[in-house]
Design a protein around this motif. Structure first.
Motif, PDB file in Angstrom:
ATOM      1  N   ASN A  63     -12.578  -8.498   0.224  1.00 15.82           N
ATOM      2  CA  ASN A  63     -11.772  -7.288   0.394  1.00 15.82           C
ATOM      3  C   ASN A  63     -10.286  -7.542   0.144  1.00 15.82           C
ATOM      4  OD1 ASN A  63     -13.693  -5.164   1.286  1.00 15.82           O
ATOM      5  ND2 ASN A  63     -14.093  -6.624   2.930  1.00 15.82           N
ATOM      6  N   GLY A  64      -9.812  -8.752   0.427  1.00 16.27           N
ATOM      7  CA  GLY A  64      -8.410  -9.045   0.196  1.00 16.27           C
ATOM      8  C   GLY A  64      -8.028  -8.896  -1.262  1.00 16.27           C
ATOM      9  N   TRP A  65      -8.843  -9.452  -2.157  1.00 16.10           N
ATOM     10  CA  TRP A  65      -8.553  -9.340  -3.579  1.00 16.10           C
ATOM     11  C   TRP A  65      -8.728  -7.912  -4.066  1.00 16.10           C
ATOM     12  CZ3 TRP A  65      -5.887 -13.097  -5.411  1.00 16.10           C
ATOM     13  CH2 TRP A  65      -6.073 -14.388  -4.934  1.00 16.10           C
ATOM     14  N   LEU A  66      -9.731  -7.209  -3.529  1.00 15.59           N
ATOM     15  CA  LEU A  66      -9.926  -5.807  -3.910  1.00 15.59           C
ATOM     16  C   LEU A  66      -8.743  -4.948  -3.474  1.00 15.59           C
ATOM     17  CD1 LEU A  66     -13.718  -5.167  -3.154  1.00 15.59           C
ATOM     18  CD2 LEU A  66     -12.597  -5.289  -5.385  1.00 15.59           C
ATOM     19  N   ALA A  67      -8.262  -5.184  -2.249  1.00 13.60           N
ATOM     20  CA  ALA A  67      -7.120  -4.415  -1.752  1.00 13.60           C
ATOM     21  C   ALA A  67      -5.889  -4.663  -2.619  1.00 13.60           C
ATOM     22  CB  ALA A  67      -6.836  -4.774  -0.296  1.00 13.60           C
ATOM     23  N   LEU A  68      -5.655  -5.920  -2.963  1.00 18.78           N
ATOM     24  CA  LEU A  68      -4.512  -6.257  -3.812  1.00 18.78           C
ATOM     25  C   LEU A  68      -4.646  -5.608  -5.186  1.00 18.78           C
ATOM     26  CD1 LEU A  68      -1.907  -7.904  -4.075  1.00 18.78           C
ATOM     27  CD2 LEU A  68      -3.298  -9.826  -4.855  1.00 18.78           C
ATOM     28  N   ALA A  69      -5.859  -5.640  -5.737  1.00 22.53           N
ATOM     29  CA  ALA A  69      -6.076  -5.041  -7.055  1.00 22.53           C
ATOM     30  C   ALA A  69      -5.853  -3.529  -7.014  1.00 22.53           C
ATOM     31  CB  ALA A  69      -7.492  -5.354  -7.535  1.00 22.53           C
ATOM     32  N   TRP A  70      -6.357  -2.881  -5.969  1.00 18.10           N
ATOM     33  CA  TRP A  70      -6.143  -1.437  -5.826  1.00 18.10           C
ATOM     34  C   TRP A  70      -4.657  -1.119  -5.720  1.00 18.10           C
ATOM     35  CZ3 TRP A  70      -8.753   2.664  -6.964  1.00 18.10           C
ATOM     36  CH2 TRP A  70     -10.145   2.695  -6.890  1.00 18.10           C
ATOM     37  N   CYS A  71      -3.935  -1.867  -4.903  1.00 16.33           N
ATOM     38  CA  CYS A  71      -2.507  -1.603  -4.703  1.00 16.33           C
ATOM     39  C   CYS A  71      -1.727  -1.763  -5.998  1.00 16.33           C
ATOM     40  CB  CYS A  71      -1.939  -2.535  -3.632  1.00 16.33           C
ATOM     41  SG  CYS A  71      -2.481  -2.176  -1.941  1.00 16.33           S
ATOM     42  N   ALA A 124     -17.905   5.495   0.295  1.00 16.41           N
ATOM     43  CA  ALA A 124     -16.988   4.919   1.273  1.00 16.41           C
ATOM     44  C   ALA A 124     -16.484   3.548   0.847  1.00 16.41           C
ATOM     45  CB  ALA A 124     -17.679   4.823   2.634  1.00 16.41           C
ATOM     46  N   GLU A 125     -17.309   2.799   0.148  1.00 14.15           N
ATOM     47  CA  GLU A 125     -16.967   1.409  -0.174  1.00 14.15           C
ATOM     48  C   GLU A 125     -16.073   1.295  -1.392  1.00 14.15           C
ATOM     49  OE1 GLU A 125     -19.218  -2.892  -0.856  1.00 14.15           O
ATOM     50  OE2 GLU A 125     -20.366  -1.050  -0.478  1.00 14.15           O
ATOM     51  N   TYR A 126     -16.362   2.097  -2.435  1.00 19.38           N
ATOM     52  CA  TYR A 126     -15.633   1.939  -3.700  1.00 19.38           C
ATOM     53  C   TYR A 126     -14.480   2.932  -3.779  1.00 19.38           C
ATOM     54  CZ  TYR A 126     -19.698  -0.857  -4.819  1.00 19.38           C
ATOM     55  OH  TYR A 126     -20.695  -1.804  -4.787  1.00 19.38           O
ATOM     56  N   GLN A 127     -13.528   2.754  -2.910  1.00 19.83           N
ATOM     57  CA  GLN A 127     -12.305   3.548  -2.894  1.00 19.83           C
ATOM     58  C   GLN A 127     -11.192   2.658  -2.337  1.00 19.83           C
ATOM     59  OE1 GLN A 127     -10.988   5.474   0.374  1.00 19.83           O
ATOM     60  NE2 GLN A 127     -12.965   6.019   1.278  1.00 19.83           N
ATOM     61  N   PRO A 128      -9.928   3.010  -2.525  1.00 18.89           N
ATOM     62  CA  PRO A 128      -8.857   2.071  -2.160  1.00 18.89           C
ATOM     63  C   PRO A 128      -8.682   1.820  -0.678  1.00 18.89           C
ATOM     64  CG  PRO A 128      -7.958   4.165  -2.945  1.00 18.89           C
ATOM     65  CD  PRO A 128      -9.412   4.190  -3.255  1.00 18.89           C
ATOM     66  N   PHE A 129      -9.036   2.779   0.175  1.00 14.98           N
ATOM     67  CA  PHE A 129      -8.735   2.610   1.593  1.00 14.98           C
ATOM     68  C   PHE A 129      -9.644   1.588   2.281  1.00 14.98           C
ATOM     69  CE2 PHE A 129      -6.277   6.441   1.059  1.00 14.98           C
ATOM     70  CZ  PHE A 129      -5.260   6.309   1.993  1.00 14.98           C
ATOM     71  N   THR A 130     -10.916   1.560   1.936  1.00 16.10           N
ATOM     72  CA  THR A 130     -11.846   0.681   2.652  1.00 16.10           C
ATOM     73  C   THR A 130     -11.482  -0.802   2.508  1.00 16.10           C
ATOM     74  OG1 THR A 130     -13.679   2.248   2.646  1.00 16.10           O
ATOM     75  CG2 THR A 130     -14.246  -0.077   2.809  1.00 16.10           C
ATOM     76  N   PRO A 131     -11.284  -1.361   1.309  1.00 17.20           N
ATOM     77  CA  PRO A 131     -10.898  -2.781   1.253  1.00 17.20           C
ATOM     78  C   PRO A 131      -9.558  -3.064   1.911  1.00 17.20           C
ATOM     79  CG  PRO A 131     -10.762  -1.780  -0.924  1.00 17.20           C
ATOM     80  CD  PRO A 131     -11.456  -0.797  -0.042  1.00 17.20           C
ATOM     81  N   ALA A 132      -8.610  -2.105   1.821  1.00 15.75           N
ATOM     82  CA  ALA A 132      -7.317  -2.309   2.481  1.00 15.75           C
ATOM     83  C   ALA A 132      -7.480  -2.315   4.000  1.00 15.75           C
ATOM     84  CB  ALA A 132      -6.336  -1.211   2.059  1.00 15.75           C
ATOM     85  N   ILE A 133      -8.323  -1.426   4.514  1.00 15.20           N
ATOM     86  CA  ILE A 133      -8.572  -1.371   5.958  1.00 15.20           C
ATOM     87  C   ILE A 133      -9.242  -2.656   6.427  1.00 15.20           C
ATOM     88  CG2 ILE A 133      -9.955  -0.234   7.743  1.00 15.20           C
ATOM     89  CD1 ILE A 133      -9.447   2.404   6.211  1.00 15.20           C
ATOM     90  N   PHE A 191       0.838  -1.199   0.000  1.00 16.93           N
ATOM     91  CA  PHE A 191       0.000   0.000   0.000  1.00 16.93           C
ATOM     92  C   PHE A 191       0.876   1.252   0.000  1.00 16.93           C
ATOM     93  CE2 PHE A 191      -3.245   2.928   1.703  1.00 16.93           C
ATOM     94  CZ  PHE A 191      -4.327   2.561   0.916  1.00 16.93           C
ATOM     95  N   ALA A 192       1.959   1.224   0.778  1.00 18.98           N
ATOM     96  CA  ALA A 192       2.886   2.360   0.811  1.00 18.98           C
ATOM     97  C   ALA A 192       3.535   2.565  -0.555  1.00 18.98           C
ATOM     98  CB  ALA A 192       3.951   2.135   1.885  1.00 18.98           C
ATOM     99  N   LEU A 193       3.908   1.478  -1.220  1.00 19.76           N
ATOM    100  CA  LEU A 193       4.510   1.577  -2.543  1.00 19.76           C
ATOM    101  C   LEU A 193       3.538   2.194  -3.549  1.00 19.76           C
ATOM    102  CD1 LEU A 193       6.942   0.860  -4.372  1.00 19.76           C
ATOM    103  CD2 LEU A 193       5.829  -1.353  -4.786  1.00 19.76           C
ATOM    104  N   ALA A 194       2.278   1.751  -3.501  1.00 19.48           N
ATOM    105  CA  ALA A 194       1.276   2.272  -4.432  1.00 19.48           C
ATOM    106  C   ALA A 194       1.035   3.761  -4.218  1.00 19.48           C
ATOM    107  CB  ALA A 194      -0.028   1.491  -4.269  1.00 19.48           C
ATOM    108  N   LEU A 195       0.820   4.169  -2.971  1.00 16.59           N
ATOM    109  CA  LEU A 195       0.557   5.577  -2.708  1.00 16.59           C
ATOM    110  C   LEU A 195       1.780   6.443  -2.966  1.00 16.59           C
ATOM    111  CD1 LEU A 195      -1.755   5.720   0.449  1.00 16.59           C
ATOM    112  CD2 LEU A 195      -2.331   5.453  -1.965  1.00 16.59           C
ATOM    113  N   THR A 196       2.971   5.887  -2.758  1.00 18.06           N
ATOM    114  CA  THR A 196       4.182   6.658  -3.013  1.00 18.06           C
ATOM    115  C   THR A 196       4.317   7.000  -4.489  1.00 18.06           C
ATOM    116  OG1 THR A 196       5.375   5.747  -1.116  1.00 18.06           O
ATOM    117  CG2 THR A 196       6.690   6.618  -2.916  1.00 18.06           C
TER     118      THR A 196
END
Length: 264
Positions: free
Chosen positions: A236-244, A212-221, A160-165
């Protein structure tokens, strides 16, 4: 010297340069780090009983339960706030002329961005450790997580840090000055405030829940919360990975294209 050896040498030099900047000018990092720490203390000690009673479905206030709910979101918010400093640092490099100087030197060109990215990820992890230490000091516990879950949680934080960076680097490159870079990167702090970091999504008004639901932070959280607390992760795990992965790839190509374009 081979191309790979040259790239590693120059990237290491740029990383060292960025880490020295952090050490010499710690005020920006400190100011950004204070935001999640102050929110943690505010929501635990001022709103904790009220918020926990609402989330608990009327079972009564339980501040310790709310600390457990709150911390995963604030750890990811810490990453978002820390990367704002990266946007400001990149913008300063672009506007103060040092990048123009680097362009004339016989160095591995991508090493400038690599130094910023690796330095930012390391800084994010240090900030997460500090906020996590404060959370443990005020009562956060993760006794049910296995070693594998802890490793998965750490991997998620790094990814997540790599993606946001990379996104922050792109924001810094398009900003005309440091103030604009800071303003452009503000969504990295604002988005966690409208996610599931502080209250469950299903407790929000119906019209607001998709925001709130369809954004990168919620599935990662929700993924980090499930790994640390043993709650349901679901899709949420797959969504978080896809967002990252998606944000990292988008930020990488955006940043490198902007950096490699001829200056106007």
């Amino acid at each position: 010297m081979s191309a790979l050896a040259l790239a590693v040498r120059d990237s290491s030099t740029m990383l060292r340069r960025n880490l020295l900047h952090v050490r010499r000018y710690p005020s920006l990092t400190l100011n950004l780090l204070l935001t999640p720490i102050m929110l943690l203390l505010l929501f635990v000690y001022v709103f904790g009983d009220t918020m926990s009673a609402g989330i608990g479905g009327g079972s009564g206030p339980d501040r310790s339960a709310y600390i457990a709910y709150l911390v995963p979101g604030l750890l990811l918010m810490t990453i978002g706030s820390t990367t704002i400093g990266t946007a400001v640092s990149v913008s300063n490099d672009m506007t103060e002329g040092i990048i123009a100087r680097f362009r004339t030197m016989a160095i591995h060109r991508p090493s400038v961005l690599i130094g910023h990215v690796v330095g930012s990820v390391l800084q994010c992890m240090m900030s997460v450790l500090l906020v996590g230490a404060v959370a443990v000091a005020i009562g956060f516990r993760s006794t049910d997580a296995t070693v594998v879950e802890w490793l998965a949680a750490f991997g998620l934080l790094v990814l997540f840090a790599l993606a946001l960076t990379w996104i922050a680097v792109g924001m810094g490159l398009i900003s005309p000055n440091a103030e604009a870079a800071s303003n452009n990167a503000m969504p990295l702090i604002f988005l966690p405030l409208i996610s599931s970091a502080f209250v469950p999504v299903d407790s929000m008004p119906g019209w607001f829940q998709p925001i709130a639901e369809y954004q990168p932070f919620t599935p990662a959280i929700e993924t980090l919360r499930g790994l640390l607390l043993g709650t349901e992760i679901g899709h949420n795990g797959w969504l978080a990975l896809a967002w990252c992965v998606g944000l990292a790839v988008l930020g990488y190509f955006w940043s490198t294209a902007k950096f490699n374009s001829d200056p106007k």
